[in-house]
Motif scaffolding. Structure first.
Motif, short mmCIF file in Angstrom:
data_model
loop_
_atom_site.label_atom_id
_atom_site.label_comp_id
_atom_site.label_asym_id
_atom_site.label_seq_id
_atom_site.Cartn_x
_atom_site.Cartn_y
_atom_site.Cartn_z
N SER A 1 5.88 4.46 -21.95
CA SER A 1 6.31 5.11 -23.20
C SER A 1 6.86 4.09 -24.19
O SER A 1 6.65 4.22 -25.40
N LEU B 1 8.37 8.81 -28.13
CA LEU B 1 7.82 8.86 -26.77
C LEU B 1 8.81 8.24 -25.77
O LEU B 1 9.11 8.83 -24.73
N SER C 1 5.46 3.34 -27.88
CA SER C 1 6.32 3.38 -29.06
C SER C 1 6.23 2.07 -29.86
O SER C 1 6.19 2.09 -31.10
N VAL D 1 11.44 10.09 -22.83
CA VAL D 1 11.47 9.71 -21.41
C VAL D 1 12.87 9.32 -20.97
O VAL D 1 13.36 9.81 -19.94
#
Length: 263
Positions: free
Chosen positions: A225, A207, A229, A211
């Motif tokens: 994000s 994730l 994670s 990004v």
């Protein structure tokens, strides 16, 4: 997309310190793996440590996605892949760091460590990972370029959570697999750290990696994000800890009580 600092030269003294330091740490881990192998009557610990060096070839993928750049000018390079030049000490550090931490966790489990004590070890491993990265960065050997959330003293500390979980998962699984992989079957341990490393670093970090690998990612999305994670990595550690007894085995507890009474 961010551009790596391709023209920055590596600090010669820092490169010497990292190379010598990693070789010494790897030698200590190798000695520990041989001693463990003899005590457990299986070469699995030594094989797992060798597998951690195999995992070192994952590093170019890690560097590419994490925006980590080893300074190329003046580097003692071992190999180059994906336009990422890997220094000798970086490859060897997989054995010293991931292999060494996994051996530590494995030995603790074999000695009857409880779930709570291994859980506390997660925090210790996170701090070790952060301190190690700070040292390497400040020695002028590499940097994390581009946008990163939770950056403290040039290191995105959210990465240290997954690094610690790799050691926890590999160590706990290694201990639980030992009775199931006797004799030559112990060669399966060669894959344990490469698989754990890939599954956890990318399987929980995807994730945040998605990004930071988009053009001009927003700050709030980077932090959200990264938090997600880290939460995924913590969930993996939680599952692995279920393989560790909640209470110390009765025999070991009786021994500990006897030692305490004698003192």
């Amino acid at each position: 997309m961010p551009i790596p600092p391709v023209d920055v030269a590596v600090n010669p003294l820092g490169q010497w310190i990292m190379t010598v330091g990693v070789i010494i740490a790897l030698a200590i881990a190798a000695l520990a793996s041989v001693r463990m192998s003899r005590r457990l009557h299986t070469w699995a610990p030594a094989i797992m440590l060798a597998g951690s060096l195999l995992a070192g070839f994952i590093e170019p993928m890690y560097c590419l996605t994490m925006h980590l750049w080893y300074y190329r000018v003046g580097q003692w390079s071992m190999y180059s892949s994906m336009d990422m030049s890997q220094p000798i000490w970086s490859w060897l550090s997989y054995g010293a760091f991931y292999g060494g931490l996994a051996l530590l966790v494995w030995w603790r489990v074999e000695q009857g460590a409880t779930r709570a004590s291994i859980a506390k070890l997660v925090g210790v491993l996170v701090l070790i990972g952060i301190a190690t990265e700070w040292l390497c960065i400040n020695l002028g050997t590499y940097e994390y370029y581009g946008s990163h959330p939770f950056r403290i003293f040039s290191f995105p500390v959210w990465i240290a959570v997954a690094n610690a979980v790799v050691g926890i998962v590999a160590g706990v699984v290694a201990a639980r697999l030992r009775p199931l992989l006797p004799g030559t079957q112990a060669w399966a341990y060669l894959a344990l750290i490469p698989v754990s490393m890939t599954a956890i670093q990318f399987g929980t970090g995807f994730l945040a990696l998605d990004v930071i690998n988009t053009p001009d990612p927003s700050i709030w999305l980077q932090y959200l994000s990264a938090i997600a994670s880290m939460a995924l990595a913590a969930a993996v550690a939680f599952v692995a800890l279920k393989l560790v007894p909640k209470h110390q085995p009765a025999v070991l507890q009786n021994v500990a009580d006897g030692v305490a009474a004698g003192s």
